[in-house]
Design a protein around this motif. Structure first.
Motif, PDB file in Angstrom:
ATOM      1  N   GLY A 213      44.804  49.732 -41.323  1.00 38.80           N
ATOM      2  CA  GLY A 213      43.813  48.845 -40.696  1.00 38.80           C
ATOM      3  C   GLY A 213      44.483  47.980 -39.626  1.00 38.80           C
ATOM      4  N   ARG A 214      45.657  47.424 -39.953  1.00 40.57           N
ATOM      5  CA  ARG A 214      46.358  46.571 -38.980  1.00 40.57           C
ATOM      6  C   ARG A 214      46.810  47.379 -37.765  1.00 40.57           C
ATOM      7  NH1 ARG A 214      48.855  44.748 -43.693  1.00 40.57           N
ATOM      8  NH2 ARG A 214      50.824  45.743 -43.144  1.00 40.57           N
TER       9      ARG A 214
ATOM     10  N   GLY B 152      47.051  50.892 -51.688  1.00 40.40           N
ATOM     11  CA  GLY B 152      46.278  49.850 -51.008  1.00 40.40           C
ATOM     12  C   GLY B 152      47.041  49.232 -49.840  1.00 40.40           C
ATOM     13  N   ALA B 153      48.346  49.022 -50.040  1.00 41.56           N
ATOM     14  CA  ALA B 153      49.160  48.412 -48.972  1.00 41.56           C
ATOM     15  C   ALA B 153      49.203  49.337 -47.757  1.00 41.56           C
ATOM     16  CB  ALA B 153      50.568  48.130 -49.492  1.00 41.56           C
TER      17      ALA B 153
ATOM     18  N   GLU C 151      39.725  51.588 -43.289  1.00 42.38           N
ATOM     19  CA  GLU C 151      41.047  51.455 -43.892  1.00 42.38           C
ATOM     20  C   GLU C 151      41.137  50.159 -44.696  1.00 42.38           C
ATOM     21  OE1 GLU C 151      43.313  53.720 -43.866  1.00 42.38           O
ATOM     22  OE2 GLU C 151      43.192  54.877 -42.012  1.00 42.38           O
ATOM     23  N   SER C 152      40.644  49.064 -44.132  1.00 40.62           N
ATOM     24  CA  SER C 152      40.840  47.823 -44.889  1.00 40.62           C
ATOM     25  C   SER C 152      39.916  47.729 -46.100  1.00 40.62           C
ATOM     26  CB  SER C 152      40.798  46.561 -44.016  1.00 40.62           C
ATOM     27  OG  SER C 152      39.862  46.694 -43.020  1.00 40.62           O
TER      28      SER C 152
ATOM     29  N   GLY D  96      41.866  49.430 -48.603  1.00 46.03           N
ATOM     30  CA  GLY D  96      42.952  48.549 -49.046  1.00 46.03           C
ATOM     31  C   GLY D  96      42.464  47.561 -50.090  1.00 46.03           C
ATOM     32  N   TRP D  97      41.320  46.967 -49.831  1.00 45.92           N
ATOM     33  CA  TRP D  97      40.755  45.989 -50.774  1.00 45.92           C
ATOM     34  C   TRP D  97      40.450  46.663 -52.112  1.00 45.92           C
ATOM     35  CZ3 TRP D  97      36.100  45.742 -53.441  1.00 45.92           C
ATOM     36  CH2 TRP D  97      35.860  44.540 -54.121  1.00 45.92           C
TER      37      TRP D  97
ATOM     38  N   GLU E   3      46.853  51.491 -46.868  1.00 46.11           N
ATOM     39  CA  GLU E   3      45.547  51.475 -46.184  1.00 46.11           C
ATOM     40  C   GLU E   3      45.399  50.178 -45.375  1.00 46.11           C
ATOM     41  OE1 GLU E   3      44.572  54.290 -46.120  1.00 46.11           O
ATOM     42  OE2 GLU E   3      44.395  55.251 -48.073  1.00 46.11           O
ATOM     43  N   ASP E   4      45.830  49.062 -45.955  1.00 49.79           N
ATOM     44  CA  ASP E   4      45.789  47.792 -45.204  1.00 49.79           C
ATOM     45  C   ASP E   4      46.628  47.892 -43.935  1.00 49.79           C
ATOM     46  OD1 ASP E   4      44.061  46.199 -46.635  1.00 49.79           O
ATOM     47  OD2 ASP E   4      45.613  45.516 -48.028  1.00 49.79           O
ATOM     48  N   LYS E   5      47.786  48.513 -44.071  1.00 48.34           N
ATOM     49  CA  LYS E   5      48.675  48.696 -42.915  1.00 48.34           C
ATOM     50  C   LYS E   5      47.966  49.541 -41.849  1.00 48.34           C
ATOM     51  CE  LYS E   5      51.822  51.880 -43.078  1.00 48.34           C
ATOM     52  NZ  LYS E   5      52.959  52.660 -43.597  1.00 48.34           N
TER      53      LYS E   5
END
Ligand SMILES: [Fe+2]
Ligand SMILES: [Fe+2]
Length: 262
Positions: free
Chosen positions: A65-66, A58-59, A29-30, A33-34, A61-63
């Protein structure tokens, strides 16, 4: 009986396999995001309306990952290293699918063909993400620990898929139909192979952790090969079709924040 539900339940119930599962998921996921954040920064002038949607993609996917990292933390676990043979996103990139990281690291604007490549790659991989999360949602939506996370991520992946359909159709109407079809086909045929290899690798790692007997491991591997055969013989086409989605402009707003503790 061996089912997707019983398998995932087993992975969920063991700390070590759960840590591996969440770590693999968080890392994929991250990376996504990148990649999307870089693509948003390099969108060509003619496609600038797309930039906020790519940023949102992207935001999200980053979410995700978190959220996977938060699931680990909630159980008092630390992320573990991701074995390279289970790194779906990295293996796709290495197989020439999507935009190369070298290109994304440079500060040169992308071309429209690059945007087609990004969207086609996303069309294919979001289909996978959406189907997998759908399966988890079907069986674990009410699970006390992972239910909320699964529902939220699943909903987001459905949005991502809808967005890819809509934007690829827009570009097809603008005259990029052939390039889109060619890129989608290339992506799909590579993705099903990478997905098979990654599935085999993940199952091998899980089997070692959970001490699966040989016949069980062999049955699972046979199942993965059967899925590949189905996809190679035509199942891949479901990942390249384009249809105007019911949800329009699915990424046309800010990302919904993750629930406090996943
Ligand atoms: Fe995601
Ligand atoms: Fe996604």
């Amino acid at each position: 009986m061996l089912s997707a539900k019983s398998l995932f339940q087993e992975i969920l119930d063991n700390d070590e396999s759960f840590a591996l599962f969440c770590s693999i998921a968080a890392s994929g996921e991250s990376q996504g995001g990148w990649e999307n954040a870089r693509i948003a920064a390099l969108v060509p002038e003619t496609q600038r309306d797309l930039a906020p949607k790519i940023t949102r993609h992207g935001a999200d996917e980053d979410k995700h990952g978190r959220i996977f990292n938060a699931l680990l933390k909630k159980r008092g676990l630390e992320p573990v290293p991701v074995p390279p043979d289970t790194d779906y996103t990295m293996l796709l990139e290495r197989n020439g699918i999507g935009l190369a990281h070298d290109k994304l690291e440079r500060d040169e604007p992308l071309t429209v063909q690059d945007i087609v490549t990004y969207l086609a790659h996303s069309r294919v991989t979001e289909q996978r993400a959406s189907e997998q999360m759908d399966l988890l949602r079907k069986h674990f939506a009410d699970h006390p620990d992972v239910g909320r996370a699964v529902k939220m991520i699943s909903n987001d992946e459905d949005n991502h898929l809808a967005y890819c359909h809509e934007e690829l159709l827009r570009l097809a109407y603008a005259g990029h139909g052939r390039a889109i079809q060619r890129t989608l086909r290339e992506c799909a045929l590579t993705e099903i192979r990478v997905y098979r290899d990654v599935s085999l690798a993940v199952m091998a790692h899980m089997g070692r952790i959970l001490g699966w007997p040989k016949p069980k491991a062999a049955l699972l591997a046979a199942g993965i090969h059967a899925v590949y055969l189905y996809e190679r013989l035509g199942g891949w086409r479901r990942t390249v079709s384009l249809r105007m989605p019911e949800r329009r402009n699915a990424l046309g707003g800010p990302a919904t924040p993750e629930p406090e503790a996943a």
